[in-house]
Write an enzyme that holds these catalytic residues in place. Structure first.
Site, PDB file in Angstrom:
ATOM      1  N   ALA A 157      16.795  -8.948  15.035  1.00  0.00           N
ATOM      2  CA  ALA A 157      16.660 -10.416  15.089  1.00  0.00           C
ATOM      3  C   ALA A 157      15.741 -10.909  13.975  1.00  0.00           C
ATOM      4  CB  ALA A 157      16.108 -10.834  16.457  1.00  0.00           C
ATOM      5  N   SER A 158      14.631 -10.197  13.765  1.00  0.00           N
ATOM      6  CA  SER A 158      13.687 -10.636  12.723  1.00  0.00           C
ATOM      7  C   SER A 158      14.356 -10.580  11.350  1.00  0.00           C
ATOM      8  CB  SER A 158      12.413  -9.780  12.748  1.00  0.00           C
ATOM      9  OG  SER A 158      12.648  -8.455  12.278  1.00  0.00           O
ATOM     10  N   ASP A 212      -3.747  -9.805   6.016  1.00  0.00           N
ATOM     11  CA  ASP A 212      -2.861  -9.728   7.177  1.00  0.00           C
ATOM     12  C   ASP A 212      -1.903 -10.906   7.033  1.00  0.00           C
ATOM     13  OD1 ASP A 212      -1.553  -9.950   9.578  1.00  0.00           O
ATOM     14  OD2 ASP A 212      -3.353  -9.752  10.826  1.00  0.00           O
ATOM     15  N   ALA A 239       0.812  -1.226   0.000  1.00  0.00           N
ATOM     16  CA  ALA A 239       0.000   0.000   0.000  1.00  0.00           C
ATOM     17  C   ALA A 239       0.838   1.266   0.000  1.00  0.00           C
ATOM     18  CB  ALA A 239      -0.949  -0.008   1.200  1.00  0.00           C
ATOM     19  N   THR A 295      10.550   6.288   4.273  1.00  0.00           N
ATOM     20  CA  THR A 295       9.160   5.811   4.268  1.00  0.00           C
ATOM     21  C   THR A 295       8.529   6.148   5.619  1.00  0.00           C
ATOM     22  OG1 THR A 295       9.651   3.681   5.276  1.00  0.00           O
ATOM     23  CG2 THR A 295       9.849   3.792   2.876  1.00  0.00           C
ATOM     24  N   TYR A 314      13.907  -6.064  16.143  1.00  0.00           N
ATOM     25  CA  TYR A 314      13.793  -5.822  14.695  1.00  0.00           C
ATOM     26  C   TYR A 314      14.976  -6.487  13.991  1.00  0.00           C
ATOM     27  CZ  TYR A 314      13.496  -3.252  10.247  1.00  0.00           C
ATOM     28  OH  TYR A 314      13.402  -2.924   8.909  1.00  0.00           O
TER      29      TYR A 314
END
Ligand SMILES: NC(=O)c1ccc[n+]([C@@H]2O[C@H](COP(=O)([O-])OP(=O)(O)OC[C@H]3O[C@@H](n4cnc5c(N)ncnc54)[C@H](O)[C@@H]3O)[C@@H](O)[C@H]2O)c1
Length: 257
Positions: free
Chosen positions: A153-154, A64, A14, A186, A151
């Protein structure tokens, strides 16, 4: 028309990097399924793109990515609409250290699940045409981020997962790659809570435009020589590939950031 005849699926489409990627893919002739949790912005964005390109070139699929059924439906809807999926860009992400378990679910678990679904729907072994998966990691997936440990780690997880999916090329005809951008202009960066020192650090490193990251994603989508590659996008070095110990060329190149 680099992507004529291709059908892409982009999550987190989006706005931001996802939207820039969708736009570039449409410019290069692909048909694109836009998936995002934000239905209001997603529908409006898709309708603008349909006016700009063609009504039949883009479709919005409210999704989602942390919901397995919605993720599966995202693939089914794209295939129903356009006949196949050949490029999957797993881009949806959040930066929310407070809700780190949810963040791991969006940034890592959903990207892994979507990659497995891409294999299911695209594999040669199941009658698919093969294709490419591009997972959007981050420089925080290569370097530690003291102000965003969960963050980081992800994103480290996505780099390790992507590098380990190389058997997909031989078995399924699917290249799995990832891209690690530096700070990008962003909403995610604009809303990140940072100290003045951290902000200074961001300014000194520089801020990419989402269109620069989209160009990098397009390169991974079209370069059939890359499978398991970890691409970096930085202000200093532009598009580059990060090599790890054991990668061909590692000792001669010595990965630089
Ligand atoms: N902005 C940066 O500095 C930066 C740098 C490196 C990597 N990244 C990564 O790039 C990707 C895109 O980020 P961005 O900067 O464009 O952020 P953004 O916030 O502008 O866009 C993220 C999009 O993901 C969507 N999204 C969030 N949760 C979702 C969910 N559960 N299901 C479906 N959609 C969901 C949002 O609605 C939004 O449209 C993320 O994976 C992010 O971690 C961003």
């Amino acid at each position: 028309m680099l992507l004529a005849g291709e059908v892409a699926l982009v999550t987190g489409a989006a706005r931001g990097i996802g939207l820039a990627t969708v736009r570039l893919m449409l410019q290069h002739g692909a048909k694109v399924g836009l998936a995002d949790i934000d239905e209001t912005v997603g529908v409006a964005t898709c309708s603008e793109l349909q006016k700009e390109f063609s009504r039949n070139a883009a479709t919005f699929i409210p999704t989602d990515v942390t919901d397995s059924m919605q993720l599966r439906r995202m693939f089914q809807t794209t295939i129903k609409e356009f006949g196949k999926v050949s490029i999957v860009c797993n881009n949806a992400g959040v930066a929310d250290e407070q809700n780190w378990k949810k963040m791991i679910a969006v940034n890592m678990v959903a990207m892994m699940e979507s990659t497995h679904l891409a294999v299911e729907f695209m594999s040669h072994t199941r009658g698919g045409e093969g294709g490419v998966v591009i997972n959007v990691s981050s420089m925080g997936g290569i370097l530690p981020m003291p102000f965003g440990p969960s963050y980081s780690a992800s994103k480290f997880g996505i780099v390790g997962f992507t590098r380990s999916m190389t058997e997909c090329l031989e078995r399924d005809g699917i290249r799995v790659n990832c891209v690690c951008p530096e700070f990008t202009d962003t909403a995610m960066l604009a809303t990140a809570s940072m100290t003045s020192e951290q902000l200074e650090m961001v300014q000194s490193v520089g801020i990419l435009q989402p269109e620069q990251v989209a160009e990098a994603i397009l390169q991974l989508a079209t370069d059939s020589s890359k499978a398991g590659a970890v691409m970096t996008v930085t202000m200093k070095r532009g598009i580059d590939f990060f090599l790890f110990p054991g990668d061909p060329g590692y000792s001669s190149k010595k990965s630089k950031l």
